[in-house]
Design a protein around this motif. Structure first.
Motif, mmCIF file in Angstrom:
data_model
loop_
_atom_site.group_PDB
_atom_site.id
_atom_site.type_symbol
_atom_site.label_atom_id
_atom_site.label_comp_id
_atom_site.label_asym_id
_atom_site.label_seq_id
_atom_site.Cartn_x
_atom_site.Cartn_y
_atom_site.Cartn_z
ATOM 1 N N ILE A 142 51.438 24.705 31.666
ATOM 2 C CA ILE A 142 52.200 25.881 32.116
ATOM 3 C C ILE A 142 51.777 26.325 33.514
ATOM 4 C CG2 ILE A 142 52.692 26.691 29.769
ATOM 5 C CD1 ILE A 142 50.398 28.725 30.095
ATOM 6 N N ASN A 143 50.922 25.526 34.167
ATOM 7 C CA ASN A 143 50.447 25.809 35.528
ATOM 8 C C ASN A 143 49.735 27.158 35.606
ATOM 9 O OD1 ASN A 143 50.157 24.916 38.236
ATOM 10 N ND2 ASN A 143 51.771 26.328 38.898
ATOM 11 N N ARG A 144 48.880 27.401 34.633
ATOM 12 C CA ARG A 144 48.136 28.665 34.586
ATOM 13 C C ARG A 144 46.694 28.359 34.210
ATOM 14 N NH1 ARG A 144 48.736 34.454 35.345
ATOM 15 N NH2 ARG A 144 47.019 35.413 34.197
ATOM 16 N N LEU A 145 45.864 28.030 35.207
ATOM 17 C CA LEU A 145 44.459 27.752 34.948
ATOM 18 C C LEU A 145 43.674 29.048 35.057
ATOM 19 C CD1 LEU A 145 43.974 24.415 36.925
ATOM 20 C CD2 LEU A 145 44.476 24.725 34.495
ATOM 21 N N GLN A 146 43.004 29.398 33.974
ATOM 22 C CA GLN A 146 42.250 30.658 33.927
ATOM 23 C C GLN A 146 41.209 30.532 32.824
ATOM 24 O OE1 GLN A 146 44.576 34.344 33.705
ATOM 25 N NE2 GLN A 146 43.154 35.095 32.156
ATOM 26 N N SER A 147 39.966 30.482 33.199
ATOM 27 C CA SER A 147 38.922 30.231 32.208
ATOM 28 C C SER A 147 38.562 31.505 31.448
ATOM 29 C CB SER A 147 37.673 29.680 32.904
ATOM 30 O OG SER A 147 37.059 30.698 33.686
ATOM 31 N N PHE A 148 37.915 31.292 30.322
ATOM 32 C CA PHE A 148 37.402 32.420 29.548
ATOM 33 C C PHE A 148 36.407 33.213 30.381
ATOM 34 C CE2 PHE A 148 33.877 34.020 26.934
ATOM 35 C CZ PHE A 148 34.558 34.929 26.139
ATOM 36 N N GLU A 149 35.562 32.507 31.129
ATOM 37 C CA GLU A 149 34.526 33.176 31.918
ATOM 38 C C GLU A 149 35.154 34.052 33.002
ATOM 39 O OE1 GLU A 149 32.940 30.006 29.624
ATOM 40 O OE2 GLU A 149 34.544 29.926 31.127
ATOM 41 N N GLN A 150 36.200 33.555 33.683
ATOM 42 C CA GLN A 150 36.898 34.372 34.676
ATOM 43 C C GLN A 150 37.432 35.659 34.057
ATOM 44 O OE1 GLN A 150 39.729 31.274 36.007
ATOM 45 N NE2 GLN A 150 39.386 32.091 38.068
ATOM 46 N N THR A 151 38.062 35.512 32.908
ATOM 47 C CA THR A 151 38.641 36.662 32.226
ATOM 48 C C THR A 151 37.563 37.646 31.815
ATOM 49 O OG1 THR A 151 40.378 35.197 31.390
ATOM 50 C CG2 THR A 151 40.155 37.348 30.334
ATOM 51 N N ARG A 152 36.484 37.137 31.236
ATOM 52 C CA ARG A 152 35.366 37.995 30.796
ATOM 53 C C ARG A 152 34.779 38.767 31.975
ATOM 54 N NH1 ARG A 152 30.560 34.407 29.754
ATOM 55 N NH2 ARG A 152 30.642 34.530 32.042
ATOM 56 N N ASP A 153 34.550 38.073 33.086
ATOM 57 C CA ASP A 153 33.912 38.717 34.236
ATOM 58 C C ASP A 153 34.822 39.773 34.864
ATOM 59 O OD1 ASP A 153 31.794 37.039 33.755
ATOM 60 O OD2 ASP A 153 32.216 35.685 35.435
ATOM 61 N N ALA A 154 36.128 39.460 34.953
ATOM 62 C CA ALA A 154 37.059 40.446 35.524
ATOM 63 C C ALA A 154 37.145 41.681 34.632
ATOM 64 C CB ALA A 154 38.440 39.817 35.699
ATOM 65 N N LEU A 155 37.198 41.459 33.330
ATOM 66 C CA LEU A 155 37.255 42.577 32.396
ATOM 67 C C LEU A 155 36.007 43.443 32.512
ATOM 68 C CD1 LEU A 155 38.386 44.170 30.037
ATOM 69 C CD2 LEU A 155 37.585 42.372 28.494
ATOM 70 N N GLU A 156 34.861 42.807 32.593
ATOM 71 C CA GLU A 156 33.615 43.562 32.722
ATOM 72 C C GLU A 156 33.590 44.339 34.032
ATOM 73 O OE1 GLU A 156 30.124 45.329 31.890
ATOM 74 O OE2 GLU A 156 31.450 44.223 30.533
ATOM 75 N N GLY A 157 34.139 43.742 35.108
ATOM 76 C CA GLY A 157 34.195 44.430 36.388
ATOM 77 C C GLY A 157 35.028 45.699 36.321
ATOM 78 N N PHE A 158 36.152 45.649 35.639
ATOM 79 C CA PHE A 158 36.979 46.842 35.473
ATOM 80 C C PHE A 158 36.268 47.878 34.606
ATOM 81 C CE2 PHE A 158 40.513 44.392 37.152
ATOM 82 C CZ PHE A 158 41.270 45.358 37.793
ATOM 83 N N ARG A 159 35.631 47.427 33.550
ATOM 84 C CA ARG A 159 34.928 48.373 32.684
ATOM 85 C C ARG A 159 33.806 49.081 33.436
ATOM 86 N NH1 ARG A 159 35.002 44.512 27.250
ATOM 87 N NH2 ARG A 159 36.753 45.561 26.223
ATOM 88 N N GLN A 160 33.120 48.366 34.308
ATOM 89 C CA GLN A 160 32.040 48.977 35.081
ATOM 90 C C GLN A 160 32.563 50.039 36.033
ATOM 91 O OE1 GLN A 160 30.167 45.626 36.962
ATOM 92 N NE2 GLN A 160 29.034 45.023 35.115
ATOM 93 N N ARG A 161 33.864 49.977 36.349
ATOM 94 C CA ARG A 161 34.450 50.925 37.294
ATOM 95 C C ARG A 161 35.292 51.986 36.605
ATOM 96 N NH1 ARG A 161 33.137 46.307 39.350
ATOM 97 N NH2 ARG A 161 32.472 46.130 41.547
ATOM 98 N N GLY A 162 35.050 52.184 35.330
ATOM 99 C CA GLY A 162 35.623 53.323 34.641
ATOM 100 C C GLY A 162 36.874 53.073 33.839
#
Length: 449
Positions: free
Chosen positions: A177-197
């Protein structure tokens, strides 16, 4: 669930994020119409805003959104000039600093917006609207776009909810589906948003994708659950290559058949409920502590163009190319082509392409369809109270559906029309029985399951 039942009721029908649905909008609704509708909004009534960024830095083949791929930031910066101007124009027609209770950034990929431009957008919104302290500010996130500066930008903007498209973490499925996105990328981005409120997170999973199996889906959902999202959306992939030409890149021979899609949907729902999530409508799941789960349980769940929502505002103003707004009087859709949209917006015009003015009969049917999609039932007494002139004819129609139903999809229980447990997977079909426009258009729709 039998094969025959799936075959009878899993055919193409609308998703009913509006009624009437978008294919029935027309150009008889103009910017003059919209200006009048804006002027009629109650000055003290909190409204919602939807801001659309129709750009991505890659084209995902499964996507059904209005978006296009860009390799430079210049087109985005130019588009944001037009978006800021449209905000000013809408506010001028409102004639006041309207209170805002919800802001949603959709796309495309809104997380491509650079922090300086995001700060400018916030300044424009604050100048022309009253952003309430309790306002929910949500953004759709592509983890591939995220860096520390952009995370800081969304934190400064005041984001409270982030939504991540996961689809499937299996590499073969992602490549198809031309959508490369690892679990680690998703986890880190989510954690980044959580750290910012950001207080709440939503993860979207798709079933029915090419090369997807129950095993790949189960593995993905288990990884999703490990991130403890407040909400999970489990959507069926809508294969509509006649509408979205890039979907022709997907190998149709690798798509699951209807029975396999049904099994995948059932498996995903079971895994999520076993993990403690509450089922919300047809395709959402939420932790018991989440406002969406509470809305589903207390009957206040709503449905709009973003799907299920807890947003109770009666006015949703769409901003940006192809965006759709919902007002008490009807629907407004903006011009889709970004160049034409920008010319109109920069000229200080309302960039309206088309819309739909609602009759009282439309509003009554819309209410029924929303009740069915959100709570699988509607109450006859409430229908009579809200729409006395339309209620009896609609109730006779509902009774005829029950009488003709040989598959136990719907029943009358006292004064309530209900969709049975067996009928719930096909509630879009049941909703379509009340659609007075479905047979009058040439639109084609995605599968019901």
């Amino acid at each position: 669930m039998t094969t025959d039942l799936i075959a009878r009721y899993a055919g193409p029908v609308p998703r009913y994020t509006s009624y009437p649905t978008a294919p029935h909008f027309h150009d008889g609704v103009t910017q003059q119409t919209y200006a009048r509708w804006l002027g009629e909004i109650n000055s003290n009534e909190p409204i919602s805003l939807y801001l659309h960024l129709p750009f991505c830095d890659r084209l995902c083949w499964f996507c059904g959104c209005h978006t296009k791929q860009v390799v430079r930031y210049d087109p985005i910066a130019a588009y944001l000039d037009a978006l800021n101007m449209e905000i000013e124009t809408v506010a001028r027609h409102l004639g006041r600093s309207q209170p805002v209770c919800a802001i949603h950034f959709g796309g495309g990929s809104p997380t491509m917006i650079e922090p300086v431009d995001l700060a400018r957008l916030r300044t424009t919104l604050d100048k022309h609207f009253t952003i309430l302290p309790t306002c929910e500010i949500s953004v759709e996130v592509d983890p591939n776009d995220i860096n520390q500066a952009r995370l800081d930008g969304w934190g400064a903007f005041g984001a409270t909810r982030a939504s991540f498209g996961v689809q499937d973490f299996d590499l073969k499925v992602q490549q198809s589906i031309n959508r490369l996105q690892s679990f680690e990328q998703t986890r880190d981005a989510l954690e980044g948003f959580r750290q910012r409120g950001v207080r709440s997170a939503n993860l979207d999973v798709l079933y029915g994708l090419p090369h997807q199996t129950e095993e790949t889906l189960a593995a993905t959902i288990k990884q999703v659950i490990s991130l403890i999202p407040d909400r999970v959306a489990l959507f069926g992939y809508a294969h509509v290559p006649w509408m979205k030409k890039h979907q022709t890149m997907i190998d149709e021979a690798a798509l699951p058949n209807m029975e396999q899609r049904f099994a995948q949907a059932a498996l995903g729902a079971r895994l999520l409920t076993e993990a403690g999530y509450i089922t919300v409508g047809i395709d959402h799941f939420a932790l018991p502590s989440d406002t969406m789960a509470q809305a589903a349980l207390n009957g206040t769940l709503r449905r709009n163009f973003q799907g299920y929502t807890t947003d109770s505002a009666n006015v949703l103003i769409g901003l940006g190319a192809s965006s759709i707004g919902s007002l008490p009087q009807g629907y407004i859709q903006s011009i889709t082509a970004t160049a034409q949209y920008s010319r109109r917006a920069l000229a200080g015009e309302l960039p309206v392409a088309r819309g739909f003015a609602l009759s009282e009969a439309d509003k009554a049917r819309r209410w029924i369809i929303e009740m069915l999609m959100c709570g699988f039932a509607f109450d006859a007494a409430e229908l009579r109270k809200l729409f006395p002139a339309q209620a009896e004819a609609l109730l006779r129609q509902a009774a005829s559906f029950v009488a003709a139903d040989l598959d136990d999809l719907v029943r009358m229980e006292g004064d309530r029309f209900i969709v049975t447990r067996q009928g719930r997977p096909f509630v879009r079909v049941v909703a379509s029985w009340f659609d007075d426009y479905l047979a009058t258009g040439a639109a084609r729709h995605s599968a019901a399951v």
